[in-house]
Motif scaffolding. Structure first.
Motif, PDB file in Angstrom:
ATOM      1  N   LEU A  84       0.828  -1.194   0.000  1.00  0.00           N
ATOM      2  CA  LEU A  84       0.000   0.000   0.000  1.00  0.00           C
ATOM      3  C   LEU A  84       0.866   1.249   0.000  1.00  0.00           C
ATOM      4  CD1 LEU A  84      -2.696  -1.068   2.635  1.00  0.00           C
ATOM      5  CD2 LEU A  84      -2.888  -1.124   0.132  1.00  0.00           C
ATOM      6  N   GLY A  85       0.554   2.167  -0.863  1.00  0.00           N
ATOM      7  CA  GLY A  85       1.242   3.442  -0.883  1.00  0.00           C
ATOM      8  C   GLY A  85       2.520   3.466  -1.696  1.00  0.00           C
ATOM      9  N   ILE A  86       2.927   2.328  -2.295  1.00  0.00           N
ATOM     10  CA  ILE A  86       4.142   2.294  -3.103  1.00  0.00           C
ATOM     11  C   ILE A  86       3.811   2.755  -4.527  1.00  0.00           C
ATOM     12  CG2 ILE A  86       5.892   0.808  -4.155  1.00  0.00           C
ATOM     13  CD1 ILE A  86       5.896  -0.845  -1.642  1.00  0.00           C
ATOM     14  N   GLU A  87       4.582   3.668  -5.023  1.00  0.00           N
ATOM     15  CA  GLU A  87       4.429   4.132  -6.403  1.00  0.00           C
ATOM     16  C   GLU A  87       5.279   3.244  -7.305  1.00  0.00           C
ATOM     17  OE1 GLU A  87       5.299   8.101  -9.136  1.00  0.00           O
ATOM     18  OE2 GLU A  87       5.352   8.229  -6.940  1.00  0.00           O
ATOM     19  N   TRP A  88       4.626   2.335  -8.005  1.00  0.00           N
ATOM     20  CA  TRP A  88       5.342   1.333  -8.776  1.00  0.00           C
ATOM     21  C   TRP A  88       5.919   1.943 -10.056  1.00  0.00           C
ATOM     22  CZ3 TRP A  88       6.379  -3.064  -6.428  1.00  0.00           C
ATOM     23  CH2 TRP A  88       5.547  -3.462  -5.372  1.00  0.00           C
TER      24      TRP A  88
END
Length: 533
Positions: A84-88
């Motif tokens: 959650l919250g990771i900008e891939w």
């Protein structure tokens, strides 16, 4: 650490008033008064305490920042929460993920580890062409920084002397200040030279900045100046600075061929002026770089180059009989240093059994040591590493897959076996990933890398190669491999090693960790000692 390294052997040749002769009894008495003679057992202890610090590491304080920490719970639920919250990243991003401004977490601060302090403290000056992170090209810079920090944590006084390359990012130097101006000799002239002092990675650093064109350019190596002559100048300029400032360290620790002339200058010149105390240690990180030097070039630093064109001094063994005027700074450094160290016991045996320098090393066997390079577990710690999108540790490893997927997504690689064209039927869901980060030169085993690329693809795995060859033929070969494989689902070949050297923590840090899913070949930096469990 013991009080000193072994005294120079009495039959060491020294230069005084233009002639060579054995050290006088008066010289020996001065040396003995400054540095007590050691028995063999004491010398071994000295070597063990000072030089085994290659395998010693320091700790650093972790800052939570934006980095996610791994909590207790099942692996699947932990992994899901971490996502959650990771900008891939994506391979279609205008700015690739390793080139972006780094925002994963707060800057990590280095703090000394609580280790036992040595009882016999020493004053050590490293003289080197590289230092991580400000002037890093390969593993030399990492080892110099790691060893200096390790010795500092044990209570020793440590400084590094480094050329003030024009390309050094000055904003990465703390407390940078001017120290003094002095003159140092080169090719018949005395060159005005400035010395600066700063702190890098908690290490005091002395920067040598000549007023001529040396060390100017956008890279550490490859400037428009003659590199060999520049490092000859640097070697003498370091000794000249010690003389004019009255600096007398216990140990001068030299690294690679770039500083190979300094032992010649020390014993044949400066030891007979005012610098009496230091003993010299030379570390050979890569025997392939030997510092080819002509007699005329060596003359430019103020020595009589012809004096060293003998088999027992600095003549290049490969040219005996047909080019007696070619010298090797590395060989000269081996002959004239009190102790010689290389990066592992295995490499020591290899260099004694093969290679052009083998006969010289065999003659120097009583002072030649193989000490395994260490891994800085403060820097390579997935629990605190700010270059990771999420953190993990040995007890809670949910973040390992996140880091792996981050690299896969950023390079356009599938994250599951079912998405791979050559996946083995019935294979596990997670795809094995092999990563190789290396200089693409013959000694790294290019044929093995070729085979690994082919074999990994056949077995349904993935492989990432990050490297940059200096040879145009090898570069063309791997460019062809990249063109053939980089659009597929298994292989990514990135010939960006030099461009990415300052960003290598981002990629290598992301893939370093999961021994079940990732085999990380960490060839260009240092030997892996303690892999995460």
């Amino acid at each position: 650490m013991a009080a000193s390294l072994p005294l120079v052997h009495k039959n060491f040749y020294v230069k005084l008033r233009g002639s060579f002769f054995h050290s006088s009894e008066e010289d020996d008495q001065i040396c003995s008064a400054r540095i007590p003679k050691l028995k063999k057992a004491e010398v071994t202890k000295s070597q063990r305490n000072e030089l085994r610090a290659y395998g010693t590491t320091v700790s650093r304080k972790a800052h939570t920042g934006l980095s996610q920490r791994v909590n207790s719970g099942s692996r699947s639920s932990t992994t899901a929460s971490l996502m959650l919250g990771i900008e891939w990243p994506s391979p279609n991003d205008e700015i690739r993920f390793w080139e972006k401004d780094f925002t994963f977490g707060d800057e990590t601060k280095l703090t000394p580890i609580d280790v036992e302090k040595d009882s016999d403290l020493m004053d050590v000056i490293h003289i080197t062409a590289e230092m991580a992170p400000i002037a890093k090209v390969g593993g030399l810079g990492d080892v110099v920084t790691g060893l200096a920090r390790a010795c500092l944590s044990r209570g020793h006084k440590v400084q590094i002397m480094l050329p003030f390359y024009e390309c050094i990012p000055k904003e990465q130097i703390n407390y940078l200040q001017f120290m003094n101006t002095y003159d140092s000799y080169h090719d018949g002239n005395w060159i005005p030279t400035k010395a600066y002092h700063g702190v890098v990675s908690d290490i005091p650093v002395i920067f040598i900045d000549p007023s001529n064109h040396f060390f100017k350019g956008q890279n550490v190596y490859g400037g428009s100046y003659n590199e060999l002559e520049a490092y000859l100048f640097f070697s003498r300029a370091c000794l000249e600075w010690m003389q004019v400032t009255g600096t007398q360290p216990d140990i001068i620790h030299l690294h690679e061929w770039q500083t190979g002339a300094l032992p010649l200058l020390y014993w044949d010149m400066y030891h007979h002026l005012s610098i009496k105390k230091p003993r010299l240690v030379l570390t050979i990180h890569n025997m392939e770089h030997y510092g080819e030097c002509s007699i005329e070039q060596l003359n430019k630093c103020g020595l009589d180059g012809s004096t060293y064109a003998t088999i027992d001094k600095a003549v290049d063994d490969r040219t005996i009989g047909h080019n007696p005027g070619r010298l090797s700074l590395l060989k000269g450094g081996v002959v004239y240093s009190n102790s010689v160290v290389t990066v592992s016991p295995t490499y020591l045996q290899e260099t004694l059994c093969s290679g052009w320098l083998a006969s010289t090393l065999i003659r120097s066997r009583d002072k030649y040591y193989g000490i395994l390079n260490g891994l800085d577990t403060a820097l390579w710690n997935p629990a605190t590493d700010v270059f990771l999108p999420t953190n993990f540790n040995a007890q809670n490893g949910g973040g390992k897959n996140i880091c792996k997927h981050y690299v896969q997504k950023g390079l356009g690689l599938p994250t599951e076996c079912s998405q791979i064209r050559k996946a083995v039927p019935g294979s596990v869901k997670r795809v094995p990933l092999v990563v190789c980060i290396t200089r693409l030169v013959a000694q790294k085993g290019l044929h093995l890398i070729h085979y690994a690329i082919k074999r990994v693809e056949e077995l349904g795995g993935q492989m990432i190669l990050l490297g940059k060859p200096s040879d145009s033929r090898v570069e063309g070969d791997f460019q062809a491999l990249a063109a053939a494989h980089n659009k597929g689902s298994s292989i990514r070949i990135l010939l960006l090693y030099r461009l990415l050297v300052s960003f290598h923590f981002r990629i290598s840090g992301l893939v370093f960790g999961d021994e079940q899913q990732i085999l990380f070949w960490f060839l260009p930096y240092m030997s892996l000692v303690d892999l995460p469990k």
